[in-house]
Design an enzyme around this catalytic site. Structure first.
Site, mmCIF file in Angstrom:
data_model
loop_
_atom_site.group_PDB
_atom_site.id
_atom_site.type_symbol
_atom_site.label_atom_id
_atom_site.label_comp_id
_atom_site.label_asym_id
_atom_site.label_seq_id
_atom_site.Cartn_x
_atom_site.Cartn_y
_atom_site.Cartn_z
ATOM 1 N N LYS A 100 -29.349 2.246 -27.946
ATOM 2 C CA LYS A 100 -29.652 3.666 -27.738
ATOM 3 C C LYS A 100 -31.071 3.878 -27.248
ATOM 4 O O LYS A 100 -31.359 4.788 -26.504
ATOM 5 C CB LYS A 100 -29.475 4.423 -29.052
ATOM 6 C CG LYS A 100 -28.031 4.735 -29.392
ATOM 7 C CD LYS A 100 -27.696 6.176 -29.098
ATOM 8 C CE LYS A 100 -26.212 6.450 -29.167
ATOM 9 N NZ LYS A 100 -25.648 6.213 -30.480
HETATM 10 N N1 GLU Z 1 -20.314 5.581 -34.161
HETATM 11 C C1 GLU Z 1 -20.111 4.209 -33.841
HETATM 12 C C2 GLU Z 1 -21.064 3.800 -32.746
HETATM 13 O O1 GLU Z 1 -21.559 4.661 -32.034
HETATM 14 C C3 GLU Z 1 -18.683 4.026 -33.371
HETATM 15 C C4 GLU Z 1 -18.118 2.748 -33.762
HETATM 16 C C5 GLU Z 1 -16.613 2.674 -33.544
HETATM 17 O O2 GLU Z 1 -16.147 2.980 -32.442
HETATM 18 O O3 GLU Z 1 -15.924 2.305 -34.482
HETATM 19 O O4 GLU Z 1 -21.357 2.637 -32.622
#
Ligand code: GLU
Length: 280
Positions: free
Chosen positions: A254
């Site tokens: 990110k």
């Molecule tokens: N919120 C998680 C991420 O952004 C998603 C993971 C998933 O797809 O299980 O990495």
């Protein structure tokens, strides 16, 4: 069976090329199967999630041409369901409170040291706080709660994988759960649940039949398969896709704002350019 998949971003920063690939792939697969594509905003980490990022995520996805077939599910709205599952696991003696800091764990492991197994969440917990007997009384709210793997993993656990690197059933033995994954945290003190617990509960609540996500989560799926069994949830099919890497071969994170979709958009890229750049 209808094909139901989802994209589940955490609004803790801008979407980058890796997210675009994941979302487009899942969306394309849902459309090709005549199925449904859902969106879930994974915002349980209140300290790191921001409404501005959530708005940017929705805007980027719409710009990419992605359409979701139901209003997005906000994971924070599901906290009562997550707490109920924790109550259930606690009542069954499968959880215990842990007050170790990261430093306590490193000291207990003698890390950094070769031979300390690395699980999906980092060094395998050495078991410092694991009690001999299942704890009784009300579920504590002021400490982490860990899953007691020795009690929880009583037989081999499988999940179905269709991703390019592993297309086969994947099995994890109780020995592997104890030695290579360890007693993972299912409720963090700071937000009362955990990624692992919330993701399996919410995939089930949204009726997800196919989880399409990055290969970085492949090992964590062993935990998810076990939780599905413990909680009596249906087991989706998993498809872990390749990761989009930067020029140095490193996985995008990110914080790599250089790869943010917003930046490519500002430079005049089209959604088709993004598809090409991710190899779709
Ligand atoms: N919120 C998680 C991420 O952004 C998603 C993971 C998933 O797809 O299980 O990495």
């Amino acid at each position: 069976m209808t094909f139901v998949t989802r994209f589940a971003p955490s609004p803790t920063g801008p979407l980058h090329l890796g997210h675009a690939y994941s979302a487009l792939l899942a969306h394309d697969m849902a459309r090709a199967a005549g199925g449904r594509f859902l969106l879930r905003i994974e915002d349980i980490d209140r300290a790191r999630c921001r409404p501005e990022w959530e708005a940017q995520v929705l805007d980027d996805l719409t710009w990419l041409g992605i359409r979701w077939d139901a209003p997005p599910l906000r994971q924070s709205a599901r906290l009562p369901a997550h707490a109920a599952a924790l109550d259930d696991l606690w009542a069954r003696g499968l959880l215990y409170p842990c007050t170790c800091t990261r430093r306590d764990i490193d000291l207990a492991l003698g890390a950094p040291q070769e031979g300390v197994p690395l699980g999906p969440d980092g060094p395998v917990y050495p078991g410092t706080c694991r009690p001999a007997q299942a704890p009784r009384g009300p579920r504590p709210q002021d400490s982490h709660l860990r899953l007691n793997m020795r009690r929880a993993a009583t037989g081999p656990c499988r999940f179905t994988e269709t991703g390019p690197a592993h297309a086969r059933p994947v099995e994890t033995t109780p020995q592997d759960y104890a030695a290579r994954i360890g007693d993972v945290v299912l409720a963090r003190r700071d937000f009362g649940t955990s990624y692992h617990l919330s993701v399996v509960l919410d995939d089930a609540a949204q009726g997800v039949t196919h989880v399409i996500r990055g290969a970085d989560l492949f090992e964590a799926t062993r935990i998810h398969a076990l939780l599905q069994r413990l909680l009596g949830l249906p087991a989706p099919v998993y498809h872990h896709h390749r990761l989009i890497r930067d020029d140095a071969g490193k996985r995008l994170a990110k914080r790599d704002d250089a790869r943010a979709l917003a930046k490519y958009r500002a430079e005049g890229a089209t959604p088709e350019d993004i598809r090409r750049m991710t190899g779709l």
